[in-house]
Design an enzyme around this catalytic site. Structure first.
Site, PDB file in Angstrom:
ATOM      1  N   ALA A 152      -0.482  11.842   0.019  1.00 23.14           N
ATOM      2  CA  ALA A 152       0.750  12.176  -0.698  1.00 23.14           C
ATOM      3  C   ALA A 152       0.476  12.334  -2.196  1.00 23.14           C
ATOM      4  O   ALA A 152       1.029  13.227  -2.843  1.00 23.14           O
ATOM      5  CB  ALA A 152       1.792  11.077  -0.456  1.00 23.14           C
ATOM      6  N   ASN A 167       0.590  14.623   5.200  1.00 25.92           N
ATOM      7  CA  ASN A 167      -0.086  13.491   5.842  1.00 25.92           C
ATOM      8  C   ASN A 167      -1.556  13.877   6.022  1.00 25.92           C
ATOM      9  O   ASN A 167      -1.845  15.035   6.320  1.00 25.92           O
ATOM     10  CB  ASN A 167       0.558  13.231   7.225  1.00 25.92           C
ATOM     11  CG  ASN A 167       0.245  11.851   7.783  1.00 25.92           C
ATOM     12  OD1 ASN A 167      -0.913  11.430   7.833  1.00 25.92           O
ATOM     13  ND2 ASN A 167       1.273  11.143   8.227  1.00 25.92           N
ATOM     14  N   GLY A 209       3.914  10.683   4.823  1.00 24.38           N
ATOM     15  CA  GLY A 209       3.190   9.437   5.078  1.00 24.38           C
ATOM     16  C   GLY A 209       3.796   8.536   6.130  1.00 24.38           C
ATOM     17  O   GLY A 209       3.804   7.317   5.971  1.00 24.38           O
ATOM     18  N   HIS A 243      14.787   0.296   6.611  1.00 23.32           N
ATOM     19  CA  HIS A 243      14.287  -0.978   7.143  1.00 23.32           C
ATOM     20  C   HIS A 243      14.497  -2.137   6.165  1.00 23.32           C
ATOM     21  O   HIS A 243      13.814  -3.154   6.259  1.00 23.32           O
ATOM     22  CB  HIS A 243      12.803  -0.853   7.526  1.00 23.32           C
ATOM     23  CG  HIS A 243      12.587   0.004   8.757  1.00 23.32           C
ATOM     24  ND1 HIS A 243      11.378   0.587   9.066  1.00 23.32           N
ATOM     25  CD2 HIS A 243      13.444   0.364   9.744  1.00 23.32           C
ATOM     26  CE1 HIS A 243      11.496   1.280  10.207  1.00 23.32           C
ATOM     27  NE2 HIS A 243      12.737   1.160  10.625  1.00 23.32           N
ATOM     28  N   CYS A 291      24.047 -18.587   5.237  1.00 22.70           N
ATOM     29  CA  CYS A 291      25.148 -18.399   4.277  1.00 22.70           C
ATOM     30  C   CYS A 291      25.117 -17.034   3.599  1.00 22.70           C
ATOM     31  O   CYS A 291      25.962 -16.739   2.756  1.00 22.70           O
ATOM     32  CB  CYS A 291      25.138 -19.503   3.221  1.00 22.70           C
ATOM     33  SG  CYS A 291      23.787 -19.372   2.044  1.00 22.70           S
TER      34      CYS A 291
END
Ligand code: OAD
Length: 245
Positions: free
Chosen positions: A233, A214, A188, A118, A129
């Site tokens: 985690a 998780n 997670g 992402h 530009c």
């Protein structure tokens, strides 16, 4: 605990391990997740604040959220979970991290092959530009929002907004690593955002063992997960690492 030893043994035996991570791994670094009680999307409607149309039509409004997120990311440090993944790479087991996160904390923890599905909030980009500017407090604190000096257009964090495409290079690399791995660690993530959530399915179809970490079950848990380790985690990963020392 036996289940940590078991996962460590699987990683040792099978070798090529890839992690697929989401916002949960950065919660212990002080960055809130998107969904659930403290989630960012509880406070900010993603269609009003994280859609590319919203950014283009009203950057000043969207910058309220982006300013807050930028500050949190700039101050964040890797969690024990990020650090454990860094160690897992040093030991030769972890070959890639495919992350939906945009905070750069996997790189900060020493992982060298990080696929940012992402994008990255550590950079800003001018959509006219293509100039890229690094995230710093000086840039973030410009009022009412940072602009490209050349084009006079609002700078956008180089992350994938709703309504934008996933970078092609990330898709290709993530698919390759997902196909290749023998063990996939899903860490997670709620697994509800596509196409990212397809990645562990690719690994499963290619024969990988799926380990999920998780505090809550997800759509993966009952469909493709072989071993579900319930917990944060930062509580779970260092324990697995301890059996690989
Ligand atoms: P979510 O906020 O949807 O899910 C976070 C997951 O982390 C949940 O399953 C939690 O149970 C879990 N969790 C919470 N605390 C944890 C901890 N300490 N340790 C481990 N897990 C924990 O975040 P993502 O799945 O990453 O996309 O969201 C996916 C995408 O949706 C994001 O990349 C973002 C968002 O919209 C874009 O912005 C394009």
């Amino acid at each position: 605990m036996d289940e940590y030893r078991k996962i460590a043994d699987i990683i040792k035996e099978r070798g090529y391990t890839v992690a697929f991570t989401g916002a949960g791994i950065s919660v212990d670094s002080g960055i809130p997740a998107f969904r659930g009680g403290q989630g960012l999307w509880e406070k900010y409607d993603p269609m009003e604040y994280a859609h590319i149309r919203a950014f283009n039509s009203n950057p000043e409004k969207v910058w309220v959220m982006l300013h807050e997120m930028s500050g949190v990311i700039l101050d964040a440090k890797p969690s024990p979970a990020h650090t454990a993944l860094g160690e897992l790479e040093k030991k030769g087991f972890l070959k890639a991290v495919i992350t939906q996160n945009v905070d750069g904390l996997h790189q900060a923890a020493g992982n060298s092959n990080v696929i940012e599905y992402h994008g990255s909030h550590r950079w800003f980009i001018c959509l006219s530009c293509s100039k890229r500017v690094p995230l710093t407090h000086d840039v973030v604190d410009l009022h009412p929002y940072p602009i490209c000096e050349k084009c006079n257009r609002a700078l956008k964090p180089d992350v994938v907004f709703f309504g934008e495409s996933i970078p092609m290079e990330a898709i290709i690399k993530a698919n390759e690593e997902a196909q290749r791995c023998k063990v996939m660690l899903i860490i997670g993530t709620s697994g509800v955002v596509y196409p990212a959530a397809e990645i562990p399915h690719i690994s499963k179809s290619a024969g990988a063992i799926i380990v999920e970490i998780n505090p809550e079950q997800t759509p993966f848990t009952s469909s493709i997960t072989d071993y579900f380790l319930k917990g944060t985690a930062s509580a779970v990963l260092p324990n697995i690492l301890a059996y690989l020392k």
